[in-house]
Design a protein around this motif. Structure first.
Motif, PDB file in Angstrom:
ATOM      1  N   ASP A   1       0.859  -1.173   0.000  1.00 34.80           N
ATOM      2  CA  ASP A   1       0.000   0.000   0.000  1.00 34.80           C
ATOM      3  C   ASP A   1       0.897   1.226   0.000  1.00 34.80           C
ATOM      4  O   ASP A   1       2.107   1.126  -0.174  1.00 34.80           O
ATOM      5  CB  ASP A   1      -0.986   0.004   1.171  1.00 34.80           C
ATOM      6  N   GLN A   2       0.333   2.413   0.202  1.00 32.71           N
ATOM      7  CA  GLN A   2       1.125   3.634   0.094  1.00 32.71           C
ATOM      8  C   GLN A   2       2.139   3.799   1.215  1.00 32.71           C
ATOM      9  O   GLN A   2       3.065   4.608   1.117  1.00 32.71           O
ATOM     10  CB  GLN A   2       0.209   4.876   0.060  1.00 32.71           C
ATOM     11  N   GLU A   3       2.004   3.027   2.286  1.00 33.55           N
ATOM     12  CA  GLU A   3       2.920   3.143   3.421  1.00 33.55           C
ATOM     13  C   GLU A   3       3.943   2.022   3.489  1.00 33.55           C
ATOM     14  O   GLU A   3       5.003   2.186   4.085  1.00 33.55           O
ATOM     15  CB  GLU A   3       2.124   3.181   4.734  1.00 33.55           C
ATOM     16  N   GLY A   4       3.620   0.891   2.922  1.00 33.31           N
ATOM     17  CA  GLY A   4       4.527  -0.253   3.013  1.00 33.31           C
ATOM     18  C   GLY A   4       3.816  -1.526   2.607  1.00 33.31           C
ATOM     19  O   GLY A   4       3.437  -1.706   1.453  1.00 33.31           O
ATOM     20  N   ILE A   5       3.585  -2.405   3.584  1.00 33.83           N
ATOM     21  CA  ILE A   5       2.896  -3.669   3.334  1.00 33.83           C
ATOM     22  C   ILE A   5       1.677  -3.747   4.243  1.00 33.83           C
ATOM     23  O   ILE A   5       1.748  -3.430   5.430  1.00 33.83           O
ATOM     24  CB  ILE A   5       3.818  -4.869   3.611  1.00 33.83           C
ATOM     25  N   ILE A   6       0.561  -4.164   3.667  1.00 27.84           N
ATOM     26  CA  ILE A   6      -0.652  -4.347   4.462  1.00 27.84           C
ATOM     27  C   ILE A   6      -1.044  -5.818   4.429  1.00 27.84           C
ATOM     28  O   ILE A   6      -1.067  -6.443   3.367  1.00 27.84           O
ATOM     29  CB  ILE A   6      -1.810  -3.457   3.937  1.00 27.84           C
ATOM     30  N   MET A   7      -1.315  -6.361   5.610  1.00 28.79           N
ATOM     31  CA  MET A   7      -1.759  -7.743   5.744  1.00 28.79           C
ATOM     32  C   MET A   7      -3.124  -7.711   6.421  1.00 28.79           C
ATOM     33  O   MET A   7      -3.255  -7.231   7.543  1.00 28.79           O
ATOM     34  CB  MET A   7      -0.756  -8.550   6.578  1.00 28.79           C
ATOM     35  N   GLU A   8      -4.113  -8.225   5.733  1.00 25.95           N
ATOM     36  CA  GLU A   8      -5.488  -8.140   6.227  1.00 25.95           C
ATOM     37  C   GLU A   8      -6.069  -9.538   6.362  1.00 25.95           C
ATOM     38  O   GLU A   8      -5.994 -10.345   5.428  1.00 25.95           O
ATOM     39  CB  GLU A   8      -6.306  -7.299   5.248  1.00 25.95           C
ATOM     40  N   PHE A   9      -6.670  -9.823   7.528  1.00 24.94           N
ATOM     41  CA  PHE A   9      -7.220 -11.147   7.805  1.00 24.94           C
ATOM     42  C   PHE A   9      -8.653 -11.021   8.297  1.00 24.94           C
ATOM     43  O   PHE A   9      -8.961 -10.122   9.082  1.00 24.94           O
ATOM     44  CB  PHE A   9      -6.386 -11.867   8.872  1.00 24.94           C
ATOM     45  N   LEU A  10      -9.500 -11.930   7.862  1.00 23.88           N
ATOM     46  CA  LEU A  10     -10.860 -11.950   8.376  1.00 23.88           C
ATOM     47  C   LEU A  10     -10.831 -12.303   9.863  1.00 23.88           C
ATOM     48  O   LEU A  10     -10.015 -13.116  10.303  1.00 23.88           O
ATOM     49  CB  LEU A  10     -11.707 -12.972   7.616  1.00 23.88           C
ATOM     50  N   GLY A  11     -11.738 -11.683  10.614  1.00 24.39           N
ATOM     51  CA  GLY A  11     -11.760 -11.915  12.054  1.00 24.39           C
ATOM     52  C   GLY A  11     -11.924 -13.370  12.421  1.00 24.39           C
ATOM     53  O   GLY A  11     -11.314 -13.860  13.378  1.00 24.39           O
ATOM     54  N   LYS A  12     -12.731 -14.107  11.649  1.00 21.16           N
ATOM     55  CA  LYS A  12     -12.963 -15.523  11.964  1.00 21.16           C
ATOM     56  C   LYS A  12     -11.699 -16.356  11.814  1.00 21.16           C
ATOM     57  O   LYS A  12     -11.576 -17.429  12.407  1.00 21.16           O
ATOM     58  CB  LYS A  12     -14.057 -16.085  11.056  1.00 21.16           C
ATOM     59  N   THR A  13     -10.760 -15.868  11.002  1.00 23.58           N
ATOM     60  CA  THR A  13      -9.497 -16.576  10.809  1.00 23.58           C
ATOM     61  C   THR A  13      -8.556 -16.373  11.986  1.00 23.58           C
ATOM     62  O   THR A  13      -7.811 -17.284  12.360  1.00 23.58           O
ATOM     63  CB  THR A  13      -8.801 -16.084   9.523  1.00 23.58           C
ATOM     64  N   PHE A  14      -8.627 -15.195  12.591  1.00 23.62           N
ATOM     65  CA  PHE A  14      -7.666 -14.850  13.636  1.00 23.62           C
ATOM     66  C   PHE A  14      -8.168 -15.132  15.049  1.00 23.62           C
ATOM     67  O   PHE A  14      -7.368 -15.385  15.950  1.00 23.62           O
ATOM     68  CB  PHE A  14      -7.279 -13.378  13.505  1.00 23.62           C
ATOM     69  N   PHE A  15      -9.474 -15.049  15.268  1.00 23.65           N
ATOM     70  CA  PHE A  15      -9.995 -15.161  16.632  1.00 23.65           C
ATOM     71  C   PHE A  15     -11.219 -16.063  16.706  1.00 23.65           C
ATOM     72  O   PHE A  15     -11.966 -16.208  15.732  1.00 23.65           O
ATOM     73  CB  PHE A  15     -10.400 -13.778  17.165  1.00 23.65           C
ATOM     74  N   ALA A  16     -11.400 -16.641  17.892  1.00 27.80           N
ATOM     75  CA  ALA A  16     -12.646 -17.339  18.174  1.00 27.80           C
ATOM     76  C   ALA A  16     -13.761 -16.299  18.214  1.00 27.80           C
ATOM     77  O   ALA A  16     -13.521 -15.145  18.579  1.00 27.80           O
ATOM     78  CB  ALA A  16     -12.540 -18.077  19.507  1.00 27.80           C
ATOM     79  N   PRO A  17     -14.977 -16.644  17.831  1.00 25.96           N
ATOM     80  CA  PRO A  17     -16.071 -15.666  17.747  1.00 25.96           C
ATOM     81  C   PRO A  17     -16.279 -14.876  19.039  1.00 25.96           C
ATOM     82  O   PRO A  17     -16.347 -15.448  20.128  1.00 25.96           O
ATOM     83  CB  PRO A  17     -17.293 -16.538  17.446  1.00 25.96           C
ATOM     84  N   GLY A  18     -16.327 -13.535  18.896  1.00 23.31           N
ATOM     85  CA  GLY A  18     -16.622 -12.669  20.038  1.00 23.31           C
ATOM     86  C   GLY A  18     -15.580 -12.676  21.128  1.00 23.31           C
ATOM     87  O   GLY A  18     -15.864 -12.262  22.256  1.00 23.31           O
ATOM     88  N   SER A  19     -14.339 -13.113  20.819  1.00 23.95           N
ATOM     89  CA  SER A  19     -13.314 -13.187  21.857  1.00 23.95           C
ATOM     90  C   SER A  19     -11.987 -12.656  21.330  1.00 23.95           C
ATOM     91  O   SER A  19     -11.869 -12.260  20.176  1.00 23.95           O
ATOM     92  CB  SER A  19     -13.135 -14.639  22.315  1.00 23.95           C
ATOM     93  N   VAL A  20     -10.995 -12.652  22.213  1.00 24.38           N
ATOM     94  CA  VAL A  20      -9.646 -12.227  21.832  1.00 24.38           C
ATOM     95  C   VAL A  20      -8.685 -13.417  21.856  1.00 24.38           C
ATOM     96  O   VAL A  20      -7.465 -13.235  21.892  1.00 24.38           O
ATOM     97  CB  VAL A  20      -9.136 -11.105  22.759  1.00 24.38           C
ATOM     98  N   ILE A  21      -9.247 -14.620  21.816  1.00 20.78           N
ATOM     99  CA  ILE A  21      -8.427 -15.827  21.812  1.00 20.78           C
ATOM    100  C   ILE A  21      -7.958 -16.098  20.379  1.00 20.78           C
ATOM    101  O   ILE A  21      -8.774 -16.329  19.482  1.00 20.78           O
ATOM    102  CB  ILE A  21      -9.213 -17.034  22.346  1.00 20.78           C
ATOM    103  N   LEU A  22      -6.658 -16.061  20.178  1.00 25.14           N
ATOM    104  CA  LEU A  22      -6.089 -16.281  18.846  1.00 25.14           C
ATOM    105  C   LEU A  22      -6.224 -17.738  18.435  1.00 25.14           C
ATOM    106  O   LEU A  22      -6.063 -18.645  19.253  1.00 25.14           O
ATOM    107  CB  LEU A  22      -4.617 -15.885  18.840  1.00 25.14           C
ATOM    108  N   THR A  23      -6.535 -17.954  17.169  1.00 26.58           N
ATOM    109  CA  THR A  23      -6.596 -19.312  16.649  1.00 26.58           C
ATOM    110  C   THR A  23      -5.184 -19.870  16.480  1.00 26.58           C
ATOM    111  O   THR A  23      -4.198 -19.129  16.517  1.00 26.58           O
ATOM    112  CB  THR A  23      -7.314 -19.354  15.286  1.00 26.58           C
ATOM    113  N   LYS A  24      -5.100 -21.165  16.290  1.00 27.07           N
ATOM    114  CA  LYS A  24      -3.800 -21.807  16.119  1.00 27.07           C
ATOM    115  C   LYS A  24      -3.086 -21.274  14.881  1.00 27.07           C
ATOM    116  O   LYS A  24      -1.880 -21.006  14.900  1.00 27.07           O
ATOM    117  CB  LYS A  24      -3.985 -23.326  16.015  1.00 27.07           C
ATOM    118  N   LYS A  25      -3.823 -21.094  13.786  1.00 26.89           N
ATOM    119  CA  LYS A  25      -3.222 -20.616  12.541  1.00 26.89           C
ATOM    120  C   LYS A  25      -2.722 -19.180  12.680  1.00 26.89           C
ATOM    121  O   LYS A  25      -1.641 -18.830  12.199  1.00 26.89           O
ATOM    122  CB  LYS A  25      -4.233 -20.722  11.400  1.00 26.89           C
TER     123      LYS A  25
END
Length: 224
Positions: free
Chosen positions: A96-120
């Motif tokens: 992007d204009q600043e450097g590198i952007i990495m975007e992930f869907l919330g369901k990929t990164f966290f359990a629903p409605g929580s801040v618990i990171l998934t294994k991946k």
């Protein structure tokens, strides 16, 4: 009658004078470098680098340019995400204009409605963290953003989407710290639903489920 003067053959050794001048200048330059004082080590290195560049010489210790580091980091980031097994439709890694952007869907990164990171997601963050410890990436800073959709959260732990988005960003930053990245290179921000990627509702004010799912995301920015 005077005899005509013989013309020079043109080949001769005239080039030796130019060659000798060039060698003399180069030798003088090196003598100047060798006589720099220790306190001017930065200037000495800059001059040495100029000589290397002018002669087309690149040593093993020659630092990569920021642009070269960007391209290397982009390729490494894509390989890390792919090796973690995250589906292609669930992430985006690009410049992007600043450097590198990495975007992930919330369901990929966290359990629903929580801040618990998934294994991946944990695997991705830890591997990125190790990569960012390399000298060639020491100028990179990491901004982590948490985003939600416009649906109010119902949780005793997070009164609103503001707390949830901020806590998710903080969870990612905390994992980077665990990988060895210095806290001074990190920043966590929660935006709730204030920066949607797509409209959460259509022109008739009806919800668009696929857009809401895309707006629930985690963004990692790598920039100078």
């Amino acid at each position: 009658m005077a005899e005509p003067q013989k013309k020079s053959s043109g080949g001769g050794e005239d080039w030796l004078a130019t060659y000798a001048d060039a060698i003399t200048l180069l030798m003088a330059f090196f003598v100047m470098i060798l006589h720099f004082e220790d306190y001017d080590a930065v200037g000495r290195e800059q001059a040495a680098e100029a000589i290397r560049e002018s002669m087309g010489v690149m040593s093993e210790n020659t630092p990569l340019s920021y642009e070269e580091s960007l391209f290397n980091m982009l390729n490494n980031a894509i390989n890390i995400v792919e090796s973690a097994g995250i589906p292609k439709e669930d992430y985006l890694v690009e410049f992007d204009q600043e450097g590198i952007i990495m975007e992930f869907l919330g369901k990929t990164f966290f359990a629903p409605g929580s801040v618990i990171l998934t294994k991946k997601s944990t695997e991705v963050i830890l591997q990125l963290g190790v990569e960012l410890l390399s000298d060639q990436y020491k100028l990179f800073y990491i901004d982590v953003e948490g985003h939600t959709d416009d649906v109010a959260i119902k949780s005793k732990y997070y009164p609103s989407n503001w707390e949830l988005s901020a806590a998710r960003a903080a969870a990612v930053v905390s994992k980077f710290v665990g990988a060895g990245v210095k806290p001074t290179r990190l920043k966590a921000s929660g935006y709730a639903d204030t920066k949607p990627k797509f409209p959460n509702k259509d022109m008739f004010n009806e919800p668009i489920p696929e857009n809401r799912a895309a707006n629930r995301r985690v963004v990692i920015r790598l920039k100078r």
